[in-house]
Design a protein around this motif. Sequence first.
Motif, short mmCIF file in Angstrom:
data_model
loop_
_atom_site.label_atom_id
_atom_site.label_comp_id
_atom_site.label_asym_id
_atom_site.label_seq_id
_atom_site.Cartn_x
_atom_site.Cartn_y
_atom_site.Cartn_z
N LEU B 391 0.84 -1.21 0.00
CA LEU B 391 0.00 0.00 0.00
C LEU B 391 0.87 1.26 0.00
CD1 LEU B 391 -2.84 -0.92 2.54
CD2 LEU B 391 -3.07 -0.56 0.07
N LEU B 392 1.95 1.18 0.74
CA LEU B 392 2.86 2.32 0.80
C LEU B 392 3.38 2.64 -0.61
CD1 LEU B 392 4.43 4.30 2.61
CD2 LEU B 392 6.25 2.61 2.74
N ARG B 393 3.70 1.59 -1.36
CA ARG B 393 4.21 1.81 -2.71
C ARG B 393 3.12 2.43 -3.62
NH1 ARG B 393 5.20 -2.17 -7.27
NH2 ARG B 393 5.84 -0.65 -8.84
N VAL B 394 1.91 1.92 -3.47
CA VAL B 394 0.82 2.49 -4.28
C VAL B 394 0.64 3.97 -3.94
CG1 VAL B 394 -1.64 2.39 -4.83
CG2 VAL B 394 -0.37 0.29 -4.48
N LEU B 395 0.70 4.26 -2.65
CA LEU B 395 0.53 5.65 -2.24
C LEU B 395 1.63 6.55 -2.81
CD1 LEU B 395 -0.53 5.16 1.47
CD2 LEU B 395 -1.78 6.49 -0.22
N GLU B 396 2.85 5.99 -2.89
CA GLU B 396 3.97 6.81 -3.35
C GLU B 396 4.02 6.92 -4.87
OE1 GLU B 396 7.26 4.93 -1.42
OE2 GLU B 396 7.13 6.27 0.32
N THR B 397 3.73 5.81 -5.57
CA THR B 397 3.94 5.82 -7.03
C THR B 397 2.66 5.72 -7.82
OG1 THR B 397 4.11 3.41 -7.13
CG2 THR B 397 6.16 4.65 -6.70
N LYS B 398 1.56 5.47 -7.14
CA LYS B 398 0.27 5.28 -7.83
C LYS B 398 0.35 4.12 -8.82
CE LYS B 398 -1.95 8.99 -6.21
NZ LYS B 398 -3.07 8.86 -5.31
N SER B 399 1.20 3.17 -8.54
CA SER B 399 1.32 2.02 -9.44
C SER B 399 1.57 0.76 -8.62
CB SER B 399 2.44 2.26 -10.45
OG SER B 399 3.66 2.37 -9.77
N GLY B 404 1.56 -12.18 -9.22
CA GLY B 404 2.03 -13.11 -10.24
C GLY B 404 2.42 -12.44 -11.53
N SER B 405 2.40 -11.12 -11.57
CA SER B 405 2.74 -10.42 -12.81
C SER B 405 3.84 -9.41 -12.54
CB SER B 405 1.50 -9.70 -13.36
OG SER B 405 1.87 -8.81 -14.39
N SER B 406 4.64 -9.17 -13.55
CA SER B 406 5.70 -8.16 -13.39
C SER B 406 5.31 -6.86 -14.10
CB SER B 406 7.02 -8.70 -13.95
OG SER B 406 6.83 -9.05 -15.30
N LYS B 407 4.15 -6.88 -14.71
CA LYS B 407 3.72 -5.69 -15.45
C LYS B 407 3.15 -4.63 -14.48
CE LYS B 407 0.50 -4.28 -18.99
NZ LYS B 407 -0.75 -4.68 -19.62
N THR B 408 3.72 -3.46 -14.54
CA THR B 408 3.30 -2.39 -13.63
C THR B 408 2.05 -1.70 -14.17
OG1 THR B 408 5.57 -2.04 -12.96
CG2 THR B 408 4.02 -0.25 -12.47
N ILE B 409 1.09 -1.51 -13.29
CA ILE B 409 -0.17 -0.85 -13.68
C ILE B 409 -0.25 0.48 -12.94
CG2 ILE B 409 -2.70 -1.01 -13.59
CD1 ILE B 409 -2.28 -4.11 -13.61
N SER B 410 -0.52 1.53 -13.68
CA SER B 410 -0.68 2.86 -13.05
C SER B 410 -2.16 3.19 -12.93
CB SER B 410 0.00 3.94 -13.89
OG SER B 410 1.38 3.70 -13.88
N VAL B 411 -2.54 3.77 -11.82
CA VAL B 411 -3.96 4.13 -11.62
C VAL B 411 -4.08 5.55 -11.05
CG1 VAL B 411 -4.96 1.83 -11.31
CG2 VAL B 411 -3.93 3.00 -9.36
N ASP B 412 -5.25 6.13 -11.30
CA ASP B 412 -5.57 7.45 -10.73
C ASP B 412 -6.69 7.22 -9.73
OD1 ASP B 412 -6.29 10.01 -10.14
OD2 ASP B 412 -7.28 10.38 -12.07
N VAL B 413 -6.30 7.05 -8.47
CA VAL B 413 -7.27 6.67 -7.44
C VAL B 413 -7.07 7.55 -6.21
CG1 VAL B 413 -7.99 4.81 -5.89
CG2 VAL B 413 -7.37 4.27 -8.23
N ARG B 414 -8.20 7.99 -5.64
CA ARG B 414 -8.10 8.67 -4.35
C ARG B 414 -8.26 7.61 -3.26
NH1 ARG B 414 -11.65 13.53 -1.58
NH2 ARG B 414 -9.98 14.11 -0.16
N ILE B 415 -7.37 7.65 -2.27
CA ILE B 415 -7.43 6.64 -1.21
C ILE B 415 -7.98 7.27 0.06
CG2 ILE B 415 -6.09 5.04 0.21
CD1 ILE B 415 -4.07 4.93 -2.18
N ILE B 416 -9.07 6.69 0.52
CA ILE B 416 -9.62 7.10 1.82
C ILE B 416 -9.59 5.86 2.70
CG2 ILE B 416 -11.66 7.96 3.03
CD1 ILE B 416 -12.50 9.35 0.45
N SER B 417 -9.02 6.01 3.84
CA SER B 417 -8.98 4.85 4.73
C SER B 417 -9.65 5.21 6.06
CB SER B 417 -7.54 4.39 4.95
OG SER B 417 -6.74 5.48 5.34
N ALA B 418 -10.00 4.18 6.78
CA ALA B 418 -10.67 4.41 8.07
C ALA B 418 -10.22 3.36 9.07
CB ALA B 418 -12.18 4.35 7.87
N THR B 419 -10.20 3.77 10.29
CA THR B 419 -9.87 2.79 11.34
C THR B 419 -10.45 3.25 12.67
OG1 THR B 419 -8.07 1.61 12.44
CG2 THR B 419 -7.66 3.91 11.92
#
Lengths: 129, 585
Positions: B391-399, B404-419
């Motif tokens: 998750l940390l990596r997604v937050l930093e790189t958005k990818s 099982g895959s080595s193909k990097t996927i980039s996304v444009d997502v807003r992350i809202i978390s709750a705890t």
Amino acid sequence: MWICSASGIHGVRALRDGQLDKATLQSKFQGKKSLLEKVLQEFSRSVQEMLPEMRSALDSRDWSALEHMAHTLKGNAALIGANRVVNLALALEQASVQEDAPYLDSWLPELEREAWSALRELRQFVENL
Amino acid sequence: MSKYCILYIDDDGMSREVIGAFLRESGYEVVLAANGPEGLDSFASHVPDVVLLDLRMPGMDGFQVLERIRAENQGVPVLVISGVGDMQDVIKAMRFGATNYVIKSLDNLSVLNDALDMAVRNLELAREKQQAQDMLARALQENEFYRTQLESIFDSLPDGILTVDVQGNVLRFNHSINSNCHFDAGLVPGQPLHELRQHKEGQCCLRLLEYTLRENRQVLNHRVECPCLQDEQRVSLATTVPLRDEQGVVTGATLIVRDISRQEKLEEELQERRQFRNIIGKSPAMQQVYAMIRKLANVDSTVLITGESGTGKEGVMEALHYAGHRSGGPLCRVNCSALSEELLDSELFGHVKGAFTGAYKDKTGRFETAHKGTIFLDEIGECSLRIQLKLLRVLETKSFERVGSSKTISVDVRIISATNADLDRKISQGLFREDLYYRLKVLNIFVPPLREHKEDIPLLVDHFCQHFSREFQKEILGVSNQVMNILFSYDWPGNVRELKHAMEHGCLLSPGGEVFVEHLPRELIEYSNAGHLNQSSDKPRKVTRKDLEQALAQAEGNKLRAAQLLGIHRKTLYRKLHKLGLPLK
């Protein structure tokens, strides 16, 4: 009596004997005696003034004056239905334009006679009303 | 017949006298002139209705007079009078603009009369025609004046107006429609609606217009929240009405769009909010939550929503998503505590066929699904350290890569978390990555526990009563005084969710009317019986007419305040007013 133009070019058509169209006069001026008296007065003045002036203009070969007076006399005669005077005046008017002296010399006396005659008939007509 | 004026110009005295007298006898007013110049003077001074003109005159002849008259006045009838044998003159005069001609003779005196009558009749017709044309010109001018005025009003209206024909082609529109609906390219008359629908601007309003065209039904003041702008929330009231002709046949439809964004904003600023989307509460604590939502809705920053279980964190997340510009995009929810590490990994990031036993085909993860939208990671504190790292990596790189895959996927997502977990404690225990924690809580919204905003309980109770009345199809008017006392004194460890369940229980058991103590869940009855609150009769308080009148007078007619003064529910107050025959207004 029938008269014909001396020259066809002046368009004098054969006219019936008698001067005034009394029937038309009667119908047009029915009940308007004063108007008819005015007509008599004006025609009388016209004949008395114009005929000597026409003679004088012919003598002096003043074609323009002669044409104008013939035209005026033609109009005045038309207003009382003196058709023979109208036709003679028209013929003389056209002859004046063409400066046809022989024609004018021979037909002006005829116009004078017919105009005086028409005036007499008109006076008689008015007096008999 | 009114007296028409004839100007007769003739140099011959006898003609003037005879014809003049004859015309007077016929009822005309006659002005005589003996030559051309005198005739022109009389024409200027008398303004005759008809001119009777001799052509042969010494000096200025009739043709010259006619020419001068026509230069001044094209309309006046000019009859020329000519002698026997003067037809050439007549023809020439007609070319000069004479209206008619008469040959001067005794016979023709009546013809002259007829010609004058005809000239006068034509004159009357010409005058009537002119009057009609003038009236028409005035009417057209007036029409043009009103049309211009209406057009100016139409264009200066702040409401956007658009009309279309039955085929849905644009007929007319004003300037405001372009700004209110953001038709930046501008509308074009004749443009079909389906062409406009290819752009995202004004979609909601155009859908209403299409509905009205299809169903021949009007839509009044439909509230539209336009998602077409990136940087501001546009709120409009849209009205669509069918256009009908004199026979009532539908010929098209009109769309009227009123921008109420500013009003809404002002209302928000001025008024204490009782509700924000699905979140209920008007307490200062909740106002702070609303303010945070408004500030954070339109930014893409990561938000961490904290608060005890049942406080409504998910509601805050929904408000953040739907009030923001991503509202048109997907909203994906993942409960991180509900899945094993492997399943959560696959759920979040997807996997490729054969990545692990049971991976029979490719699977799209929630991050990919949430592209251009929002992903909500609930119970984030329960993630394993390995997932936290991903998750940390997604937050930093958005990818990320699918399992099982080595193909990097980039996304444009807003992350809202709750705890609801104490992440600080988890960090100190080494169960939660500190770097991830700070990444997640770039912006933090704390949802207060219900015990800290108990003043919202009546509002919540009211809301739940209405909600469950609809759901159970019974009329629940409110709760008894004793129930309200219990609800106020209870600590609500389960927060709003617990209150909702308690109300659901109460509404379900209540036969209708009020919810009494016996309808409450067992734990609340036990709480009540344990003497945690002042005992008071649960019988409805006897409120007299005098009590009502006094309370209303004290509250200056405000029903809610009067009800509070009497210690009864607002609806109970209305019922009693009705029962006692007191005016409701």
